[in-house]
Scaffold this motif. Structure first.
Motif, mmCIF file in Angstrom:
data_model
loop_
_atom_site.group_PDB
_atom_site.id
_atom_site.type_symbol
_atom_site.label_atom_id
_atom_site.label_comp_id
_atom_site.label_asym_id
_atom_site.label_seq_id
_atom_site.Cartn_x
_atom_site.Cartn_y
_atom_site.Cartn_z
ATOM 1 N N ILE A 190 -5.382 2.723 -7.678
ATOM 2 C CA ILE A 190 -4.541 2.780 -6.477
ATOM 3 C C ILE A 190 -5.412 2.712 -5.229
ATOM 4 O O ILE A 190 -5.092 2.000 -4.270
ATOM 5 C CB ILE A 190 -3.651 4.044 -6.477
ATOM 6 N N LYS A 191 -6.540 3.421 -5.230
ATOM 7 C CA LYS A 191 -7.461 3.358 -4.084
ATOM 8 C C LYS A 191 -8.018 1.956 -3.913
ATOM 9 O O LYS A 191 -8.131 1.459 -2.789
ATOM 10 C CB LYS A 191 -8.616 4.349 -4.264
ATOM 11 N N GLY A 192 -8.363 1.306 -5.034
ATOM 12 C CA GLY A 192 -8.845 -0.076 -4.969
ATOM 13 C C GLY A 192 -7.805 -1.010 -4.394
ATOM 14 O O GLY A 192 -8.113 -1.909 -3.610
ATOM 15 N N ASN A 193 -6.545 -0.796 -4.758
ATOM 16 C CA ASN A 193 -5.440 -1.583 -4.219
ATOM 17 C C ASN A 193 -5.381 -1.432 -2.693
ATOM 18 O O ASN A 193 -5.263 -2.412 -1.965
ATOM 19 C CB ASN A 193 -4.132 -1.112 -4.855
ATOM 20 N N TRP A 203 0.028 -1.254 -6.490
ATOM 21 C CA TRP A 203 -0.294 -1.445 -7.901
ATOM 22 C C TRP A 203 0.244 -0.273 -8.726
ATOM 23 O O TRP A 203 0.865 -0.479 -9.771
ATOM 24 C CB TRP A 203 -1.815 -1.565 -8.086
ATOM 25 N N GLY A 204 0.023 0.940 -8.261
ATOM 26 C CA GLY A 204 0.445 2.124 -8.990
ATOM 27 C C GLY A 204 1.953 2.215 -9.155
ATOM 28 O O GLY A 204 2.449 2.630 -10.202
ATOM 29 N N VAL A 251 0.874 -1.176 0.000
ATOM 30 C CA VAL A 251 0.000 0.000 0.000
ATOM 31 C C VAL A 251 0.903 1.216 0.000
ATOM 32 O O VAL A 251 1.782 1.339 0.849
ATOM 33 C CB VAL A 251 -0.935 0.007 1.231
ATOM 34 N N GLY A 252 0.728 2.091 -0.962
ATOM 35 C CA GLY A 252 1.554 3.289 -1.077
ATOM 36 C C GLY A 252 2.608 3.132 -2.151
ATOM 37 O O GLY A 252 3.102 2.039 -2.414
ATOM 38 N N VAL A 308 2.479 6.814 -17.397
ATOM 39 C CA VAL A 308 1.442 5.803 -17.181
ATOM 40 C C VAL A 308 0.280 6.019 -18.144
ATOM 41 O O VAL A 308 -0.233 5.068 -18.741
ATOM 42 C CB VAL A 308 0.953 5.836 -15.711
ATOM 43 N N VAL A 309 -0.112 7.273 -18.306
ATOM 44 C CA VAL A 309 -1.244 7.602 -19.182
ATOM 45 C C VAL A 309 -0.966 7.152 -20.615
ATOM 46 O O VAL A 309 -1.808 6.510 -21.250
ATOM 47 C CB VAL A 309 -1.555 9.111 -19.116
#
Length: 92
Positions: A66-69, A36-37, A29-30, A51-52
């Motif tokens: 990232i929030k889902g991760n 993931w990010g 996380v982070g 990334v885009v």
């Protein structure tokens, strides 16, 4: 209107999904803890891309993933995030 992903961007997302799904260690996380990010950004950076551009996802989508991760329990994180990444690769 959402910009369609190219075939190459879809392949990059598939590669990311496979890498994440079959990792030996759970995603963290982070950004400093291999979330993931961080994994996605590192792969794009190694290819000299953002990334885009590399994955064909918006910054909003990137942040949502990232929030889902972060919200996924560690024991399920690789499979769940691999599946979510795969969904982005195949959605129209």
């Amino acid at each position: 209107m959402v910009k369609a992903r190219s075939v190459v961007q879809r392949i990059h997302l598939l590669q990311l999904a496979l890498q994440i799904t079959f990792r030996r260690t759970p995603l963290g996380v982070g950004m400093q803890n291999e979330c993931w990010g961080a994994v996605a950004a590192e792969l794009a950076r190694l290819r000299g891309e953002t990334v885009v551009a590399y994955y064909g996802i918006s910054l909003r989508e990137f942040r949502e993933l990232i929030k889902g991760n972060k919200l996924t329990p560690a024991v399920m994180r690789n499979r769940v995030m691999g599946f979510r990444t795969l969904r982005f690769a195949v959605e129209v």
